[in-house]
Design a protein around this motif. Structure first.
Motif, PDB file in Angstrom:
ATOM      1  N   THR A 105      -8.682   0.841   0.110  1.00  0.00           N
ATOM      2  CA  THR A 105      -8.103   2.334   0.072  1.00  0.00           C
ATOM      3  C   THR A 105      -9.038   3.176   0.294  1.00  0.00           C
ATOM      4  O   THR A 105     -10.371   3.001  -0.379  1.00  0.00           O
ATOM      5  CB  THR A 105      -7.062   2.659  -0.979  1.00  0.00           C
ATOM      6  OG1 THR A 105      -6.075   1.488  -1.014  1.00  0.00           O
ATOM      7  CG2 THR A 105      -6.623   3.966  -0.926  1.00  0.00           C
ATOM      8  N   ARG A 140       0.821  -1.105  -0.086  1.00  0.00           N
ATOM      9  CA  ARG A 140      -0.068  -0.077   0.030  1.00  0.00           C
ATOM     10  C   ARG A 140       0.851   1.087  -0.162  1.00  0.00           C
ATOM     11  O   ARG A 140       2.202   1.151   0.672  1.00  0.00           O
ATOM     12  CB  ARG A 140      -0.955   0.127   1.261  1.00  0.00           C
ATOM     13  CG  ARG A 140      -0.269   0.171   2.620  1.00  0.00           C
ATOM     14  CD  ARG A 140      -1.061   0.089   3.736  1.00  0.00           C
ATOM     15  NE  ARG A 140      -0.522   0.310   5.031  1.00  0.00           N
ATOM     16  CZ  ARG A 140       0.202  -0.755   5.654  1.00  0.00           C
ATOM     17  NH1 ARG A 140       0.220  -2.130   5.273  1.00  0.00           N
ATOM     18  NH2 ARG A 140       0.877  -0.401   6.632  1.00  0.00           N
ATOM     19  N   SER A 184      -5.181   3.112   4.225  1.00  0.00           N
ATOM     20  CA  SER A 184      -5.473   1.712   4.087  1.00  0.00           C
ATOM     21  C   SER A 184      -6.637   1.510   5.182  1.00  0.00           C
ATOM     22  O   SER A 184      -6.120   1.937   6.442  1.00  0.00           O
ATOM     23  CB  SER A 184      -4.382   0.706   4.224  1.00  0.00           C
ATOM     24  OG  SER A 184      -5.005  -0.557   4.521  1.00  0.00           O
ATOM     25  N   GLU A 190       0.325   5.242   1.104  1.00  0.00           N
ATOM     26  CA  GLU A 190      -0.794   6.357   1.830  1.00  0.00           C
ATOM     27  C   GLU A 190       0.046   7.659   2.006  1.00  0.00           C
ATOM     28  O   GLU A 190       1.159   7.816   1.755  1.00  0.00           O
ATOM     29  CB  GLU A 190      -0.957   5.670   3.319  1.00  0.00           C
ATOM     30  CG  GLU A 190      -1.523   4.424   3.236  1.00  0.00           C
ATOM     31  CD  GLU A 190      -1.545   3.583   4.584  1.00  0.00           C
ATOM     32  OE1 GLU A 190      -2.820   3.833   5.295  1.00  0.00           O
ATOM     33  OE2 GLU A 190      -0.578   3.245   5.197  1.00  0.00           O
ATOM     34  N   GLU A 212     -11.875   2.368  -2.556  1.00  0.00           N
ATOM     35  CA  GLU A 212     -11.441   1.401  -3.711  1.00  0.00           C
ATOM     36  C   GLU A 212     -12.492   0.467  -3.895  1.00  0.00           C
ATOM     37  O   GLU A 212     -13.071  -0.166  -2.881  1.00  0.00           O
ATOM     38  CB  GLU A 212      -9.892   1.017  -3.284  1.00  0.00           C
ATOM     39  CG  GLU A 212      -9.376  -0.037  -4.221  1.00  0.00           C
ATOM     40  CD  GLU A 212      -8.294  -0.648  -3.672  1.00  0.00           C
ATOM     41  OE1 GLU A 212      -7.478  -1.528  -4.534  1.00  0.00           O
ATOM     42  OE2 GLU A 212      -7.968  -0.506  -2.646  1.00  0.00           O
ATOM     43  N   GLN A 227      -4.979   9.606   1.998  1.00  0.00           N
ATOM     44  CA  GLN A 227      -5.267   8.328   1.067  1.00  0.00           C
ATOM     45  C   GLN A 227      -4.796   7.541   2.208  1.00  0.00           C
ATOM     46  O   GLN A 227      -3.479   7.370   2.793  1.00  0.00           O
ATOM     47  CB  GLN A 227      -4.364   8.307  -0.061  1.00  0.00           C
ATOM     48  CG  GLN A 227      -4.520   6.823  -0.652  1.00  0.00           C
ATOM     49  CD  GLN A 227      -3.637   6.746  -1.946  1.00  0.00           C
ATOM     50  OE1 GLN A 227      -4.036   7.413  -3.153  1.00  0.00           O
ATOM     51  NE2 GLN A 227      -2.757   5.824  -1.889  1.00  0.00           N
TER      52      GLN A 227
END
Length: 388
Positions: A116, A69, A97, A71, A148, A95
């Motif tokens: 996300t 990921r 997770s 972020e 997401e 942004q």
């Protein structure tokens, strides 16, 4: 007029291990990974105004690529102070997770798959001093949240707006009373779902001693929801996991409840202890607003002078849907996270931490736990400033 510019950079690298990051009761494999983080706090200020930003980025790589990921966060803050007025304007874009986030909110544990979330917010405010002991505060907030796509659990993009008016009166040097009225709206454009909440509550903060502060707020709220929402939930098996899937239908509901928050903080010579107990209404990605109960405890103790700290964080929350299938997203979540932080030198910290999370969905009736360990090295160079 003197103006100060400043910048505070931070970089860190770490390793982490999770034995059940999906919080599933089905057979699963542990995962391990490495992380790299960079943050900077920078701004400019004078005696009457202040503008600053917190900017950060984090990348994580795991032995299973599906959990990798990226972020980031950008938070902007500004304020202007006049003799009787205090103007504020804040904004952010994040942004993050949902699966591995350490923050507890109404989306925590909801997807049970790597997803996300993007959040954009803006919030102007104005505080007017009616007298030396009386203030009137106006605050607006707007947020747009997107998720997401993918997986069996549908997370709903939404927008939320809120407005509040707060009247506060300092009754004595140690005690302040306040009264708040607020209104909020929550919209899911894809489902033409809308929810409106009105609330009012009274509060008090009291400083028992110079190092012991307490606060209490209590009131009520009423919510009206209408549109296409999750009328019921069905359980299905997906990739070896039992998950809840939303079956949409027309929702038309009215609910009311109690709002409260109690908090306290106590400073000791080498320690700090704080706690909070609250219930409120919040937006979520489940397609409806939720009633969110939370209890949290934070304790920090300095073991060695300026060198070693022991830190403990405990969170417990219950999320309850306000409309549609009442047990669809209802769940309990618990988290305990002890940490040890060692200051290698003035600029370098080494931190080892452990986190145990437990979640149980009311509909599924089973509990899942995840044990995680972290080791992080953080470099904080001296703050850089320039005045003119």
């Amino acid at each position: 007029m003197a103006v100060e510019w400043y910048i505070e950079p931070t970089v860190s690298a770490g390793v982490e291990h999770h034995d059940n990051v999906l919080l599933t009761t089905q057979p699963h494999d542990p995962i391990s990974g490495t992380t790299a983080t960079a943050r900077v706090n920078l701004g400019v200020r004078s005696t009457t105004w202040d503008v600053h930003a917190n900017i950060g980025a984090k990348s994580s790589w795991f032995d299973e690529e599906a959990f990798d990921r990226d972020e980031y966060q950008i938070r902007l803050f500004s304020q202007f102070r006049a003799p009787r007025s205090h103007w504020q304007l804040d904004g952010s874009r994040l942004q993050e997770s949902l699966l591995t986030s350490e923050e507890v909110d109404p989306d925590t544990g909801l997807p049970r798959f790597q997803r996300t979330r993007w959040t954009e917010t803006v919030g102007p405010g104005w505080i007017y001093s009616m007298s030396a002991t009386t203030q009137l505060q106006f605050r607006l907030n707007a947020a747009h949240v997107t998720y997401e796509e993918g997986g069996p659990v549908i997370l709903n993009d939404y927008g939320s707006e809120s407005a509040s008016v707060v009247f506060s009166k300092q009754w004595s040097p140690r005690t302040t009373f306040s009264f708040t009225v607020a209104a909020s709206q929550y919209d899911v454009p894809d489902n033409e779902f809308e929810s409106r909440t009105r609330s009012a509550y009274a509060g008090m903060t009291h400083r028992l001693t110079p190092v012991f502060r307490t606060g209490l707020s209590i009131g009520g709220w009423r919510n009206n929801s209408r549109g296409v929402g999750c009328a019921e939930y069905h359980t299905i098996d997906f990739d070896g996991q039992t998950v809840l899937v939303c079956v949409t239908g027309l929702v038309d509901a009215s609910e009311s409840g109690v709002f409260f928050q109690a908090d306290a903080e106590r400073q000791f010579k080498r320690s700090r202890l704080s706690g909070k107990l609250s219930r409120d209404v919040r937006p979520s990605g489940s397609g409806t607003e939720v009633e969110f109960d939370q209890a949290s405890l934070f304790y920090e103790h300095q073991l060695l002078a300026s060198r070693l700290w022991a830190i403990l964080g405990v969170d417990a929350s219950r999320t309850s849907s306000l409309s549609g299938d009442p047990a669809g997203v209802d769940r309990d979540y618990y988290q305990i996270a002890p940490r040890l932080r060692y200051r290698v030198n003035r600029d370098l910290d080494l931190e080892a931490s452990y986190r145990r999370a437990r979640q149980m969905y009311e509909r599924l009736g089973d509990a899942a736990t995840n044990d995680s360990v972290y080791l992080t090295l953080t470099y904080r160079p001296p703050r850089m400033t320039r005045s003119r």
